[in-house]
Design a protein around this motif. Structure first.
Motif, PDB file in Angstrom:
ATOM      1  N   GLU A 124       0.839  -1.206   0.000  1.00 57.79           N
ATOM      2  CA  GLU A 124       0.000   0.000   0.000  1.00 57.79           C
ATOM      3  C   GLU A 124       0.863   1.241   0.000  1.00 57.79           C
ATOM      4  OE1 GLU A 124      -2.746  -0.068   3.265  1.00 57.79           O
ATOM      5  OE2 GLU A 124      -3.633  -1.961   2.617  1.00 57.79           O
ATOM      6  N   GLU A 125       1.924   1.236   0.782  1.00 58.67           N
ATOM      7  CA  GLU A 125       2.809   2.400   0.845  1.00 58.67           C
ATOM      8  C   GLU A 125       3.514   2.592  -0.490  1.00 58.67           C
ATOM      9  OE1 GLU A 125       6.512   3.566   3.568  1.00 58.67           O
ATOM     10  OE2 GLU A 125       4.836   2.711   4.685  1.00 58.67           O
ATOM     11  N   THR A 126       3.918   1.475  -1.107  1.00 61.26           N
ATOM     12  CA  THR A 126       4.576   1.566  -2.409  1.00 61.26           C
ATOM     13  C   THR A 126       3.608   2.120  -3.445  1.00 61.26           C
ATOM     14  OG1 THR A 126       5.929  -0.345  -1.847  1.00 61.26           O
ATOM     15  CG2 THR A 126       5.831   0.245  -4.157  1.00 61.26           C
ATOM     16  N   ALA A 130       4.088   5.460  -5.381  1.00 61.05           N
ATOM     17  CA  ALA A 130       4.108   5.456  -6.851  1.00 61.05           C
ATOM     18  C   ALA A 130       3.079   6.442  -7.366  1.00 61.05           C
ATOM     19  CB  ALA A 130       3.815   4.053  -7.368  1.00 61.05           C
ATOM     20  N   GLU A 131       1.902   6.483  -6.735  1.00 61.28           N
ATOM     21  CA  GLU A 131       0.874   7.420  -7.148  1.00 61.28           C
ATOM     22  C   GLU A 131       1.341   8.849  -6.910  1.00 61.28           C
ATOM     23  OE1 GLU A 131      -3.567   8.473  -5.735  1.00 61.28           O
ATOM     24  OE2 GLU A 131      -3.042   6.340  -5.778  1.00 61.28           O
ATOM     25  N   LEU A 132       1.970   9.066  -5.752  1.00 57.39           N
ATOM     26  CA  LEU A 132       2.474  10.391  -5.433  1.00 57.39           C
ATOM     27  C   LEU A 132       3.581  10.776  -6.413  1.00 57.39           C
ATOM     28  CD1 LEU A 132       2.267  12.753  -3.419  1.00 57.39           C
ATOM     29  CD2 LEU A 132       3.965  11.571  -2.049  1.00 57.39           C
ATOM     30  N   ALA A 134       3.940   9.645  -9.421  1.00 54.00           N
ATOM     31  CA  ALA A 134       3.313   9.866 -10.717  1.00 54.00           C
ATOM     32  C   ALA A 134       2.658  11.226 -10.740  1.00 54.00           C
ATOM     33  CB  ALA A 134       2.289   8.763 -11.008  1.00 54.00           C
ATOM     34  N   GLN A 135       2.020  11.601  -9.648  1.00 55.34           N
ATOM     35  CA  GLN A 135       1.383  12.918  -9.602  1.00 55.34           C
ATOM     36  C   GLN A 135       2.465  14.011  -9.648  1.00 55.34           C
ATOM     37  OE1 GLN A 135      -0.971  13.069  -6.086  1.00 55.34           O
ATOM     38  NE2 GLN A 135      -2.608  11.823  -6.948  1.00 55.34           N
ATOM     39  N   ASN A 136       3.547  13.796  -8.957  1.00 55.66           N
ATOM     40  CA  ASN A 136       4.627  14.793  -8.985  1.00 55.66           C
ATOM     41  C   ASN A 136       5.215  14.887 -10.384  1.00 55.66           C
ATOM     42  OD1 ASN A 136       4.494  15.674  -6.372  1.00 55.66           O
ATOM     43  ND2 ASN A 136       6.086  14.327  -5.628  1.00 55.66           N
ATOM     44  N   ILE A 137       5.400  13.747 -10.988  1.00 56.15           N
ATOM     45  CA  ILE A 137       5.995  13.778 -12.338  1.00 56.15           C
ATOM     46  C   ILE A 137       4.987  14.416 -13.283  1.00 56.15           C
ATOM     47  CG2 ILE A 137       6.743  12.369 -14.278  1.00 56.15           C
ATOM     48  CD1 ILE A 137       7.971  10.468 -12.243  1.00 56.15           C
TER      49      ILE A 137
END
Length: 144
Positions: A124-126, A130-132, A134-137
């Motif tokens: 879940e943390e990964t 990854a979502e964070l 992806a959002q940052n990228i």
């Protein structure tokens, strides 16, 4: 010369036999009866002593047999107690092994559950990272 007086010789012979009869009747007879009675008492005492010695010997043999029997019984009891103690020890060891195996299995299952929870939490943390990321990228590319 030597002369023999017949009447004196006859009286001497009569006196001799009278003295012999009186001595035998009143002296030797009672003494011999007393000695025979004493010999009989001594023989009876010796027989009683032999019988007592035989009884003592039989009693000692019986005591020795009883000692051996008691010693054998004690050895059997000791051996039985040793076998029982060994059986109890084996049972206790088996119970301890079973308890240890069950504790080990319980510990392993708790470890696996904990590991599964940790993996799920890590996943879940990964995913969140990854979502964070992806959002940052995506958010950082849109800002550029």
């Amino acid at each position: 010369m030597l002369s023999i007086n017949i009447s004196e010789l006859i009286w001497t012979i009569i006196n001799f036999f009278l003295l012999y009869f009186l001595l035998k009747r009143f002296l030797y007879g009672p003494i011999l009866r007393h000695m025979d009675a004493r010999r009989e008492r001594l023989d009876k005492a010796l027989e009683a002593e032999k019988a007592a010695e035989e009884r003592i010997q039989e009693t000692e043999e019986q005591i020795e047999r009883e000692k051996r029997a008691r010693r054998d019984e004690a050895d059997e009891l000791i051996a039985a107690e040793e076998r029982a103690a060994a059986a109890r020890s084996a049972e206790a060891l088996s119970a301890a092994r079973t308890g240890a195996e069950s504790a080990l299995a319980d510990g392993q299952s708790r470890l696996e559950e904990s590991s599964a929870r940790e993996r799920a939490a890590l996943q879940e943390e990964t995913d969140a990272l990854a979502e964070l990321l992806a959002q940052n990228i995506l958010g950082g590319s849109a800002a550029e």
